[in-house]
Design a protein around this motif. Structure first.
Motif, PDB file in Angstrom:
ATOM      1  N   LEU A 936       0.841  -1.190   0.000  1.00 54.32           N
ATOM      2  CA  LEU A 936       0.000   0.000   0.000  1.00 54.32           C
ATOM      3  C   LEU A 936       0.887   1.255   0.000  1.00 54.32           C
ATOM      4  CD1 LEU A 936      -3.228   0.544   1.966  1.00 54.32           C
ATOM      5  CD2 LEU A 936      -1.521   2.320   2.022  1.00 54.32           C
ATOM      6  N   LEU A 937       1.889   1.216   0.872  1.00 54.83           N
ATOM      7  CA  LEU A 937       2.827   2.339   0.953  1.00 54.83           C
ATOM      8  C   LEU A 937       3.534   2.540  -0.372  1.00 54.83           C
ATOM      9  CD1 LEU A 937       4.521   1.982   4.456  1.00 54.83           C
ATOM     10  CD2 LEU A 937       3.369   3.990   3.535  1.00 54.83           C
ATOM     11  N   GLN A 938       3.863   1.399  -1.001  1.00 56.00           N
ATOM     12  CA  GLN A 938       4.593   1.472  -2.267  1.00 56.00           C
ATOM     13  C   GLN A 938       3.783   2.225  -3.317  1.00 56.00           C
ATOM     14  OE1 GLN A 938       6.028  -2.368  -3.359  1.00 56.00           O
ATOM     15  NE2 GLN A 938       7.283  -1.605  -5.045  1.00 56.00           N
ATOM     16  N   ILE A 939       2.506   1.879  -3.407  1.00 56.58           N
ATOM     17  CA  ILE A 939       1.645   2.549  -4.388  1.00 56.58           C
ATOM     18  C   ILE A 939       1.503   4.035  -4.026  1.00 56.58           C
ATOM     19  CG2 ILE A 939      -0.599   2.587  -5.501  1.00 56.58           C
ATOM     20  CD1 ILE A 939      -0.960  -0.350  -4.591  1.00 56.58           C
ATOM     21  N   LEU A 940       1.183   4.220  -2.755  1.00 58.62           N
ATOM     22  CA  LEU A 940       0.882   5.575  -2.310  1.00 58.62           C
ATOM     23  C   LEU A 940       2.100   6.498  -2.496  1.00 58.62           C
ATOM     24  CD1 LEU A 940      -1.240   7.387  -1.156  1.00 58.62           C
ATOM     25  CD2 LEU A 940      -0.644   6.611   1.139  1.00 58.62           C
ATOM     26  N   SER A 941       3.292   5.997  -2.129  1.00 56.73           N
ATOM     27  CA  SER A 941       4.474   6.855  -2.250  1.00 56.73           C
ATOM     28  C   SER A 941       4.802   7.111  -3.716  1.00 56.73           C
ATOM     29  CB  SER A 941       5.672   6.224  -1.517  1.00 56.73           C
ATOM     30  OG  SER A 941       5.935   4.953  -2.041  1.00 56.73           O
ATOM     31  N   ALA A 947       3.187  13.115  -7.962  1.00 54.94           N
ATOM     32  CA  ALA A 947       2.403  14.340  -7.830  1.00 54.94           C
ATOM     33  C   ALA A 947       3.316  15.519  -7.475  1.00 54.94           C
ATOM     34  CB  ALA A 947       1.322  14.147  -6.778  1.00 54.94           C
ATOM     35  N   ILE A 948       4.185  15.262  -6.525  1.00 52.58           N
ATOM     36  CA  ILE A 948       5.087  16.354  -6.115  1.00 52.58           C
ATOM     37  C   ILE A 948       6.035  16.679  -7.257  1.00 52.58           C
ATOM     38  CG2 ILE A 948       6.978  16.946  -4.545  1.00 52.58           C
ATOM     39  CD1 ILE A 948       5.477  15.273  -2.409  1.00 52.58           C
ATOM     40  N   LYS A 949       6.476  15.606  -7.952  1.00 54.40           N
ATOM     41  CA  LYS A 949       7.426  15.811  -9.025  1.00 54.40           C
ATOM     42  C   LYS A 949       6.825  16.648 -10.151  1.00 54.40           C
ATOM     43  CE  LYS A 949       8.976  11.982 -10.693  1.00 54.40           C
ATOM     44  NZ  LYS A 949       9.794  10.805 -11.151  1.00 54.40           N
ATOM     45  N   PHE A 950       5.536  16.368 -10.484  1.00 48.41           N
ATOM     46  CA  PHE A 950       4.962  17.044 -11.654  1.00 48.41           C
ATOM     47  C   PHE A 950       4.153  18.300 -11.303  1.00 48.41           C
ATOM     48  CE2 PHE A 950       5.601  12.671 -13.145  1.00 48.41           C
ATOM     49  CZ  PHE A 950       6.414  12.950 -14.229  1.00 48.41           C
ATOM     50  N   THR A 951       4.254  18.732 -10.045  1.00 48.66           N
ATOM     51  CA  THR A 951       3.518  19.943  -9.670  1.00 48.66           C
ATOM     52  C   THR A 951       4.545  21.032  -9.291  1.00 48.66           C
ATOM     53  OG1 THR A 951       1.746  18.569  -8.827  1.00 48.66           O
ATOM     54  CG2 THR A 951       1.748  20.878  -8.135  1.00 48.66           C
ATOM     55  N   SER A 952       4.456  22.155 -10.008  1.00 43.67           N
ATOM     56  CA  SER A 952       5.423  23.202  -9.729  1.00 43.67           C
ATOM     57  C   SER A 952       4.909  24.190  -8.690  1.00 43.67           C
ATOM     58  CB  SER A 952       5.787  23.938 -11.038  1.00 43.67           C
ATOM     59  OG  SER A 952       4.624  24.191 -11.785  1.00 43.67           O
ATOM     60  N   GLN A 953       3.583  24.315  -8.623  1.00 49.57           N
ATOM     61  CA  GLN A 953       3.005  25.173  -7.592  1.00 49.57           C
ATOM     62  C   GLN A 953       1.595  24.707  -7.271  1.00 49.57           C
ATOM     63  OE1 GLN A 953       2.717  29.181  -9.116  1.00 49.57           O
ATOM     64  NE2 GLN A 953       1.322  28.600 -10.728  1.00 49.57           N
ATOM     65  N   GLY A 954       1.169  25.123  -6.080  1.00 52.92           N
ATOM     66  CA  GLY A 954      -0.181  24.709  -5.714  1.00 52.92           C
ATOM     67  C   GLY A 954      -0.185  23.670  -4.612  1.00 52.92           C
ATOM     68  N   THR A 955      -1.083  22.694  -4.774  1.00 49.34           N
ATOM     69  CA  THR A 955      -1.273  21.732  -3.687  1.00 49.34           C
ATOM     70  C   THR A 955      -1.156  20.291  -4.181  1.00 49.34           C
ATOM     71  OG1 THR A 955      -3.635  21.677  -4.092  1.00 49.34           O
ATOM     72  CG2 THR A 955      -2.843  23.215  -2.411  1.00 49.34           C
ATOM     73  N   GLY A1012       7.120   3.102 -12.226  1.00 50.18           N
ATOM     74  CA  GLY A1012       6.334   3.334 -11.016  1.00 50.18           C
ATOM     75  C   GLY A1012       4.854   3.072 -11.174  1.00 50.18           C
ATOM     76  N   LEU A1013       4.242   3.686 -12.182  1.00 52.36           N
ATOM     77  CA  LEU A1013       2.798   3.516 -12.327  1.00 52.36           C
ATOM     78  C   LEU A1013       2.442   2.076 -12.739  1.00 52.36           C
ATOM     79  CD1 LEU A1013       1.666   6.908 -13.879  1.00 52.36           C
ATOM     80  CD2 LEU A1013       1.203   6.003 -11.581  1.00 52.36           C
ATOM     81  N   ALA A1014       3.315   1.497 -13.579  1.00 52.51           N
ATOM     82  CA  ALA A1014       3.060   0.104 -13.987  1.00 52.51           C
ATOM     83  C   ALA A1014       3.062  -0.814 -12.766  1.00 52.51           C
ATOM     84  CB  ALA A1014       4.112  -0.354 -14.985  1.00 52.51           C
ATOM     85  N   ILE A1015       4.049  -0.624 -11.897  1.00 55.19           N
ATOM     86  CA  ILE A1015       4.108  -1.447 -10.681  1.00 55.19           C
ATOM     87  C   ILE A1015       2.903  -1.168  -9.810  1.00 55.19           C
ATOM     88  CG2 ILE A1015       5.394  -1.791  -8.547  1.00 55.19           C
ATOM     89  CD1 ILE A1015       7.943  -1.220 -10.188  1.00 55.19           C
ATOM     90  N   SER A1016       2.551   0.113  -9.703  1.00 55.59           N
ATOM     91  CA  SER A1016       1.403   0.476  -8.862  1.00 55.59           C
ATOM     92  C   SER A1016       0.134  -0.209  -9.365  1.00 55.59           C
ATOM     93  CB  SER A1016       1.206   1.988  -8.879  1.00 55.59           C
ATOM     94  OG  SER A1016       2.354   2.605  -8.332  1.00 55.59           O
ATOM     95  N   LYS A1017       0.011  -0.187 -10.668  1.00 58.21           N
ATOM     96  CA  LYS A1017      -1.187  -0.816 -11.239  1.00 58.21           C
ATOM     97  C   LYS A1017      -1.235  -2.301 -10.861  1.00 58.21           C
ATOM     98  CE  LYS A1017      -3.188  -1.623 -15.895  1.00 58.21           C
ATOM     99  NZ  LYS A1017      -4.281  -2.354 -15.466  1.00 58.21           N
ATOM    100  N   GLN A1018      -0.096  -2.951 -11.031  1.00 60.99           N
ATOM    101  CA  GLN A1018      -0.060  -4.377 -10.715  1.00 60.99           C
ATOM    102  C   GLN A1018      -0.341  -4.633  -9.240  1.00 60.99           C
ATOM    103  OE1 GLN A1018       0.828  -6.747 -13.056  1.00 60.99           O
ATOM    104  NE2 GLN A1018       2.053  -5.730 -14.620  1.00 60.99           N
TER     105      GLN A1018
END
Lengths: 1335, 125
Positions: A936-941, A947-955, A1012-1018
């Motif tokens: 669960l942690l693996q997916i969530l992290s 999200a943090i990587k692709f967000t330059s400003q905001g929340t 990352g996303l591929a692993i998360s999906k699995q």
């Protein structure tokens, strides 16, 4: 009937006389009888004579009507007289003592009657009565005397001495004496001729004395004037009232004048006697009242009478009843003076046999009155018999024709035969050709009343069979038969006759049976000459029977033929040369009626009557066929006819000349039967055939048929398109010519032979142009007349090619993918090995930094290497997931704590980018859940990091909510929302595929593997959920995932565990005991790292860089290691082999061996343990891991070590520093079982285990207690296997150790160890219900 | 494949039996069982069997003996059945000994479920 004269005699006779017929019924009685018995005629006839009987003990008395009747019948049958005393009581109560005498009378008409004479024997007992009786008697006597005078009969009563007591007037007148002159004078002195006087007196006295009397006789009488008178006398005893004989009275009639000639003859008797006696012919002298005056010797001999018989014999007694009337008629004519030229008559012998006589007769005259007749008779019996025989012979020949069946033939033969011989007992027996049965076709026998039907018996050894066998006719007397029986030649069936005549029935040489007559009473019933008669006619009888039999056979045959003629549904008729109907059966008649409306009549002209009515074409057909038939050619044809109602019908017709014996014929026979249905189905079949031929010819596939030799008999035209041959080319050639591989044909045939058919059988066939054509064949055996195969072959060349291409493409794709996966796995592994060195060194370096700056560099180094390791782990994870090897470890977890952990992990990074980072948990979400926290942690992290990587400003915010709830099951939804660059819809589709990064330009702004996303999906899918994204490009994205989980209720435990693990983490200290460790690794870098780490932990380290060195060091004398760390992958000898060898050499003294391997998969670890490793650390080795292993194996002391030794598998996956004991039942195993079959199934397994092991241990315990340690090996073995399987590692290890020790022969600790095993089991029983109920 | 393949499990421990049965049933196999060596041949003769999982240590008649009997069976359909030995190998049989008896393949105990499925699939399909 008696004449009036006899009637008078009968009625007035002194004796009581009753007349019975031959059946024993009373016919008549005289007055004397009624007088004597004192009853009326009616009473006598009603009640019978015996009704008066007084029962006495007197022997032989007839008491009843039945016995009397029996006696009468006997006398009637045999002619034997019978006499019995009789005692009776009259109705007036007076007793009667009498003598009954029975005597047969033969009446002139041949009727037999019996005269019963009743004579009182004893006088009445009472004197008073006697006087009265005497008076009555005297009166009666006087009445009789007077009566006789009126009837010109003499009456004389003599006393016992022969003195005349009384005489009637007629007698006195007749003799010329007065009464006084004769009364009281001796009769014989007065009336007998002088010469006979004395003799007659004596004879008289004898009669009185013996009380026997000759009833009738003729005596000469002297009259007063000396004349001799011939008198015919009837004599009777005179009785007094007491019944005593007082004398004799005589009734006489004067015969004198008629007896002159006889007297003359008597005079000459002596002279003639010799002459007459020597004559062969029968000579007789007959008085005119038919008394035999004289017969010669030949007469007596021929007829069987003796001199004594003669006086009582009259002509009536000897003449055959049939001839009597004629003879009497001839005699009367003679007396009238007419001349009788030839006398032909039949006499009967005393025994009743007929004698045929022919001869002359003349009459003697006296005073113009006939006195007597003389006859000379010649015996012509034999001649008559011969003539009769002749007649019978011919009539039997005719009988075959005249009698209506076999049975009446036999009857007729019987009748004919009885004309010549006696046939009271007669039979005809027939045998079959094989002589197995003897059938009594006709059987008449006195002993078997009535005629017996055809009785059969097996052909055996009776008299008949004897005759058939010998073929000779036989005349057999009783004693001869008895001799044959006693010699065993024949067997007696039934009564043995006195005489038997038997003749075979033969036709030429063939004997068909036997004909026989027999007699049970008289041996002289047949003379031997009779056999010739029987034999003589037997041939004719045989012929007659045979002829009749054949006739019967022919009749039967006719009946059969007629039955055939009339049976069935065939029409039969015959026509003569003038086309006239000569015969027909009922079916034909019915047919004719249907067609023409009238019944056919014989001799009707068929051409006019029937043919004329036919349709034109049918008529021509008939006429033509009749014409040919009349030329002598049998014809068969089929014709369609219409009946009167217009219905169509087909007939098959046969016309055949009826040939006669001489080869000519006058008639044609016709047979017709209805073939309408057959014809219709034939027509239909033809239509069907046409249809199938069309299909056949338009076939695209090739249809073929072969005979049993494999020659093609039929091929569809499509063979031209498919194989390039014209169908005509290949028919008649072997099909094997067109196979490329001949064994394919063999295989095909084998399959067909085995299964009856073959489906989709691939074969290669040769095209006419030489190339091969792939065909798919469906074939089967041809059943029915010919054997062979038929089949349909389809060209699948194109299809095959396509399939081949597809398969190749697929194989290529698959192998490419597999290579990639393999490459990645290898790559990551290869990369991890150097990483091991890097991270290890950084670890060590970190402990040596002295400045803040160095600290920062090392820290950066560590972060970089951690990041690199993370990437490698990602790749490894993915390949594990793809290989299906990743297993979840579901445990209770605190959701709030987990999110807090994520938050604190990423808070720093978010802050660096000045992003607002928060999380929110919806209120109804359970805090404690069961799932795999790590994953669960693996997916969530992953999502958070992106999200943090692709967000330059905001929340960036995390929102946890519960989607759905079913009982304890939740669907948890976790979304990570950002205000980043967003993703287009097309790109969103690519996001979750492997190795995809949206930005693929060389100067990409964002790092990462793209895994990352591929692993998360699995992983999300593994956790029972899904993953997805909601986004508008440039407007931020929401990545979400769901997972299925259960609420956990052991909240305290979870919190405790968490707190404990947090405390444990930093606990790395040096060991004070300085454990001696042998470190085995072939990689120098890894070796260096490990040495340093162990050094730091205070271990005394020895090193080996290959398996062999490890063995020699570990087993060197004096070397005493506390632990061996063994690398698995080494060249030449791997770690497992080295470990096993060390273990083998050191046995129980072997130190724990811990595997070190880059294989991080749990399955590998388990395998190593199974192969004998005690424990396992994963590479890259970390200080903490080494510490906990050492703690577990070295410092825990012997007791703990024993426990530790069995806690391996669990320990591998347990928390890194497993100071506390691992779970007793491996939770991974439980989970695995649960996944496999559900919670209940898993729980059931453990319950079964308890039951099973309880029994095992009970048995084993008894064996252990009795010291039979070796015997528990199977128990231990099973316990070990099952225990490991169910994750009961401690228990299984314990069993394993005992087994191990026992096999080595070490029995020192068995009892303690076994007790330990029992303890483990007790513990298991306590633990497992709790554990399994959580499932 | 139309009909389910039938596997005979010869195993005296009901725990292992039920477990093995479950695993294979999930793979859509039909399972019949024999609790001892005496029942093995009866089962094999009474129905078509596609594979036998044979525990070596079973009562009455051990797995090796059963294997030999099956191999010696006159009915070719029976004598050719693949036999997979399942064993903790208490008797230390070598692979040669297994082969000699007619064992097609073997799986060690404790049973690896994946290996079980893989091996069965290999011989049965």
């Amino acid at each position: 009937m008696p004449t009036d004269f006899y009637r008078a005699l009968f009625e007035d006779a002194y004796d009581a006389q009753l007349l019975y017929n031959e059946q024993g019924n009373l016919v008549d009685c005289n007055k004397a009888a009624l007088h004597l018995l004192g009853i009326s005629r009616t009473d006598l006839q009603t009640n019978g004579l015996m009704a008066l009987t007084v029962p006495t003990t007197t022997n032989g008395q007839w008491h009843t009507e039945a016995t009397l009747r029996e006696a009468i019948r006997y006398t009637a049958r045999t002619g034997k007289e019978a006499s019995r005393p009789w005692q009776a009581r009259r109705p007036n109560q007076r007793n009667l003592m009498a003598q009954i005498t029975l005597r047969r009378l033969t009446l002139p008409n041949g009727q037999v009657q019996v005269l019963l004479g009743l004579r009182e024997t004893a006088p009445a007992s009472r004197p008073a009565d006697t006087e009265v009786q005497q008076l009555v008697l005297d009166r009666t006597q006087e009445q009789l005397r007077d009566l006789l005078s009126r009837t010109t009969l003499s009456y004389v009563l003599l006393d016992r001495e022969g003195f005349v007591v009384d005489a009637n007037d007629f007698f006195l007148e007749f003799t010329g004496y007065t009464r006084d002159e004769v009364l009281d004078k001796p009769y014989h002195t007065t009336f007998s001729p002088t010469a006979e006087r004395e003799l007659r007196l004596q004879s008289f006295l004898t009669c009185i004395r013996e009380e026997r009397l000759q009833d009738f006789y003729e005596r000469s009488l002297l009259t007063k004037n000396g004349q001799t008178r011939m008198v015919h006398w009837h004599a009777e005893f005179a009785h007094d009232a007491a019944g005593a004989i007082t004398g004799i009275f005589l009734v006489g009639r004067d015969f004198t004048e008629r007896h002159v000639a006889a007297r003359a003859l008597t005079d000459n008797r002596n002279r003639l006697q010799d002459f007459l006696d020597n004559a062969h012919d029968l000579i007789q002298n007959l008085s005119i009242d038919n008394r035999l005056l004289f017969v010669n010797k030949a007469w007596k001999e021929k007829l069987g009478y003796s001199d004594e018989d003669l006086p009582n014999l009259s002509l009536s007694d000897v003449v055959h009843p049939y001839y009597k009337a004629k003879l009497l008629y001839q005699l009367r004519n003679l007396y009238k003076g007419e001349k009788v030229n030839k006398l032909e008559t039949v006499f009967l012998t005393k025994t009743g046999k007929p004698v045929h006589l022919i001869g002359s007769i003349s009459c003697s005259w006296q005073d113009n009155e006939p006195v007597s007749t003389r006859a000379i008779l010649h015996d012509i019996t034999d001649r008559i018999k011969a003539e009769r025989l002749q007649k019978v012979y011919y009539s039997i020949a005719n009988l075959a024709i005249s009698s209506k069946d076999l049975h009446s033939l036999y009857g007729a033969i019987h009748r004919e035969l009885s004309k010549i011989i006696e046939t009271n007992n007669f039979y005809i027996a027939l045998c079959d050709e094989a002589r197995t049965q003897l059938q009594f076709a006709y059987f008449v026998d006195q002993n078997t009343p009535g005629e017996v039907g055809a009785v059969s018996r097996p052909f055996s050894s009776g008299m008949s069979e004897y005759i058939i066998r010998t073929g000779r006719p036989q005349y057999m007397l009783r004693h001869e038969l008895e001799e044959l029986i006693s010699s065993g030649t024949i067997t007696a069936y039934g009564l043995i006759p006195e005489v038997m005549l038997c003749s075979p029935l033969s036709i030429g040489e063939r004997i068909i049976g036997v004909i026989a007559v027999q007699d049970y009473h008289k041996a002289d019933a047949y003379a031997p000459t009779d056999l010739e008669i029987l034999h003589f006619i037997s041939n004719q009888v045989a012929l007659a029977i045979e002829r009749k039999r054949n006739e019967v056979q022919i009749q039967k045959q006719n009946a059969r033929l007629n039955a055939i003629f009339e049976s069935g549904s065939h029409l039969m008729w015959s026509v003569d040369t003038h086309s006239r109907l000569t015969s027909f059966n009922r079916n034909y008649a019915a047919y004719f009626l249907r067609r023409n409306g009238v019944y056919p009549a014989p001799n009707v002209n068929l051409f006019q009557a029937d043919l004329a009515m036919m349709e034109e074409d049918a008529r021509e057909l008939f006429v033509e066929n009749y014409r040919k038939a009349f030329q002598g050619q049998p014809q068969r044809f089929e014709v369609r006819l219409q009946d009167a109602r217009g219905a169509d019908s087909w007939r098959e017709i046969f016309l055949n000349p009826i040939y006669l014996d001489d080869g000519s014929f006058e008639e044609i026979s016709g047979i017709a039967h209805d073939i309408t249905e057959k014809k219709h189905s034939q027509l239909e079949l033809a239509a069907q055939e046409e249809k199938f031929r069309a299909i056949f010819e338009s076939f695209q596939d090739v249809y073929y048929r072969t005979d049993d030799q494999g020659m093609l008999t039929l091929v569809s035209p499509s063979v031209l398109d498919v194989l390039g041959y014209a169908a005509e080319e290949v028919v008649g050639t072997p099909i094997s010519n067109y196979y490329i591989h001949s064994q394919e044909r063999d295989n095909l045939l084998r399959v067909i032979q085995m299964n009856g058919d073959a489906r989709n059988f691939p074969i290669e066939m040769r095209h006419k142009q030489g190339h091969s054509v792939s065909m798919l064949v469906n074939a089967r055996l041809v059943t029915g007349g010919t054997t062979g195969t038929e089949g349909i072959a389809r060209d699948i060349t194109t299809f095959n090619q396509m399939q081949l291409d597809l398969r190749r493409a697929k194989d290529e794709a698959e192998s490419a993918l597999e290579a990639k996966t393999l490459f990645l796995a290898n790559m990551s592994h290869e990369l991890r090995t150097p990483m091991n060195g890097i991270i290890g060194m950084i670890d060590l370096l970190h402990q040596t930094v002295s400045s803040e700056e160095q600290e920062e560099y090392v820290d950066t180094l560590r972060k970089s290497s951690d990041a690199l390791l993370a990437i490698l782990n990602d790749i490894l994870d993915l390949s594990k997931i793809q290989a299906g090897k990743l297993q979840l470890n579901e445990e209770g977890m605190d959701l709030h704590y987990t999110l807090e952990k994520i938050h604190s992990l990423f808070a720093n990074r978010a802050q660096q980018k000045r992003l607002t980072f928060s999380y929110h948990i919806a209120p109804n979400t359970p805090r404690f859940i069961v799932t795999d926290e790590t994953r669960l942690l693996q997916i969530l992290s992953n999502l958070t990091s992106n999200a943090i990587k692709f967000t330059s400003q905001g929340t960036v915010s995390i929102i946890v909510s519960t989607d759905k709830r079913e009982d304890d099951e939740y669907k948890l939804r976790i979304a990570v929302q950002d205000s980043g660059i967003g993703i287009s819809t097309e790109n969103a589709k690519l996001l979750f595929t492997n190795f995809t990064q949206l930005d693929t330009t060389p100067t990409k702004a964002f790092g990462g593997t793209g895994l990352g996303l591929a692993i998360s999906k699995q992983l999300a899918e593994l956790l029972g959920g899904d993953i997805g994204v909601l986004s508008n490009e440039g407007d931020g994205s929401t990545f979400w995932f769901t997972l299925r989980c259960r609420a956990a209720y052991n909240e305290d435990e979870i919190v405790q565990e968490r707190l404990a693990s947090r405390e444990r983490a930093p606990d790395i200290t040096r060991f004070d005991t300085a454990p001696r460790v042998l470190l085995v690794d072939d990689n120098p870098i890894n070796l260096k790292v490990a040495i340093r780490l162990l050094d730091k932990l205070g271990c005394e380290v020895a090193v080996a860089d290959n398996g062999f060195e490890a063995i020699s060091k570990a087993t060197a004398p004096g070397s005493k290691f506390d632990l061996v760390f063994m690398d698995i992958q080494m060249p030449e000898m791997d770690g497992v082999a080295a470990m096993q060898e060390i273990r083998r050499r050191l046995g129980a003294a072997c130190p724990p061996v811990v595997a070190m391997t880059a294989y991080s998969m749990k399955e590998d670890a388990e395998r190593f343990v199974r192969e004998g490793m005690d424990d396992y650390v994963s590479k890259p080795v970390k200080s903490q891991d080494l510490h906990s292993v050492l703690r577990r194996w070295v410092t825990a002391g012997p007791a703990m070590r024993a426990a530790a030794a069995t806690a391996v598998t669990a320990a591998v996956e347990a928390a890194p520093a497993a100071a506390e004991e691992p779970p007793f039942i491996d939770p991974d195993v439980i989970e695995q079982l649960r996944q496999l079959g559900g919670a209940e199934f898993a729980a059931q397994l453990y319950q079964d285990f308890e039951v099973e092991v309880t029994q095992l241990l009970d048995e084993a315990q008894i064996l252990v207690q009795s010291g039979q340690y070796e015997q528990i090996l199977p128990h231990l073995h099973q316990l070990k296997g099952t225990g490991f399987t169910l994750g009961l590692t401690l228990l299984a290890e314990c069993a394993k150790e005992i087994e191990h020790n026992l096999k080595k022969g070490d029995q020192s600790n068995v009892e303690q160890d076994f007790q330990k095993l029992m303890d483990y089991f007790t513990r298991f029983k306590a633990v497992y219900p709790g554990v399994t109920s959580d499932l | 494949m139309s009909d389910a393949k039938t596997i005979l499990i010869a195993e005296d421990s009901s725990v292992i039996l039920n477990l093995t049965k479950k695993i294979l049933e999930l793979q859509k196999y039909r399972i019949v069982s024999a609790k001892n060596g005496g029942e093995v041949l009866k089962q094999v003769e009474s129905q078509p069997i596609d594979c036998v999982l044979m525990d070596i240590n079973i009562p009455v008649k051990d797995g090796m003996e059963c294997t030999r009997e099956i191999r010696a069976h006159q009915d070719e359909r029976i004598s050719k059945i693949p036999i997979i030995a399942i064993t903790g190998n208490a008797n230390n049989y070598s692979m040669e000994q297994f082969r000699e008896a007619g064992v097609t393949d073997y799986l060690p105990k404790p049973l690896d479920f994946d290996a079980l499925v893989r091996v069965v699939k290999q011989y049965v399909g």
